[in-house]
Enzyme design. Sequence first.
Site, PDB file in Angstrom:
ATOM      1  N   PRO A  78       0.809  -1.221   0.000  1.00 65.62           N
ATOM      2  CA  PRO A  78       0.000   0.000   0.000  1.00 65.62           C
ATOM      3  C   PRO A  78       0.839   1.266   0.000  1.00 65.62           C
ATOM      4  O   PRO A  78       1.811   1.396   0.741  1.00 65.62           O
ATOM      5  CB  PRO A  78      -0.821  -0.137   1.283  1.00 65.62           C
ATOM      6  CG  PRO A  78      -0.988  -1.605   1.438  1.00 65.62           C
ATOM      7  CD  PRO A  78       0.331  -2.190   0.998  1.00 65.62           C
ATOM      8  N   CYS A  79       0.415   2.198  -0.862  1.00 64.20           N
ATOM      9  CA  CYS A  79       1.226   3.392  -1.082  1.00 64.20           C
ATOM     10  C   CYS A  79       0.606   4.652  -0.501  1.00 64.20           C
ATOM     11  O   CYS A  79       1.198   5.717  -0.585  1.00 64.20           O
ATOM     12  CB  CYS A  79       1.441   3.591  -2.578  1.00 64.20           C
ATOM     13  SG  CYS A  79      -0.091   3.867  -3.513  1.00 64.20           S
TER      14      CYS A  79
END
Length: 372
Positions: A78-79
């Site tokens: 996840p960014c």
Amino acid sequence: MEKEIKIVSLFSGCGGLDLGFEQVGHYKTVWANDFKHEACVTFRNHFGDVIVEGDIEQINPYDNADVPDCDIILGGFPCQDFSIIWKQPGLNGERGNLYKSFLRFVDAKKPKAFVAENVKGLLTANGKKAIKQIIEDFQNIEPGYVVIPHLYNFAEYGVPEYRERLLIVGIRSDVGFEFKHPSPTHGKGEGLLPLVTVGDAFKDVEKVPFNNEKLGCTERTKKIISLIPEGGNFTSIPADSPYYVKGMISHVYRRVNLSEPSKTIIAAGGGGTWGYHYPENRPLTNRERARIQSFPDDFIFYGNTTEVRRQIGNAVPPVGVHAIAMALKPLFFGEYEHVDLKAILKEFKSMPFETRYKTFTENLNTHGIITD
């Protein structure tokens, strides 16, 4: 039977990264994970019943009964906590440490290689402490991984979209494979193919029956869009206009330019961030967004329009990773000259991080990422 390069896929989403690898041949996803139901439905309908829906932190990769062995691990951890669009808590963020699950899978499966995708903002998050910690953690997994990050602009690899993403490649130090990120295939330089434009991507798109419904649009929004030229955004509207709008990011009321690649397609957001057609005064359909992201027309996304938008915007554009998938193939076929990666890794570990950072990402200065 041809050789099968087995992929374990993490944070898989709808499967853009997996699709890009499978499209070049030999690669096959044998196990995957994501926690979003609709994304898992999309993935399952294209790759088979290999995706486990649920919390990755509850899965034990050390148990082969749960997760099979593999040759390579792919995934975009996840960014959100690294994105330059929003605030950057980085490793201190709620989702920033989910990369440790990726780390855990690499430690358990010891693949010959891994490819982790993330946003450009990871390079500078927490004053570069995030990228430093991530690289060092992967280096320290026995027997050690040589880690090579590189900032890609996928337009330079055949995607009709200026989309910058960081691809972190790790090579297990005992395999002796010296990996080099592939050079761009598209652009204006000698020997390069022309950039793929939105106009190229939209050819006959109206004939595609899947995910192509037009979205509702108010008369006011249509008027706002009509005031914006091809390739423009909300800043094209004069401040004294009754249709003037304020925007914090350039995506607001952004219209495509048919003669060049699109600006980055994003996954979520209101306030006119859907991306807008030209010359029609309307939001892009999800199929148009999928075309920009280089998905084939037979790749069907499942869920409502907002959820499909999210899947497309979060995905890695499949065509953009063809070159890196091809560059890794010799590792799995044994078709390379062996080098002493253990010595290279030892040398990297002995360097100050800033020196090592520049060694790993030798062309990032051209993107304005590294500053003294």
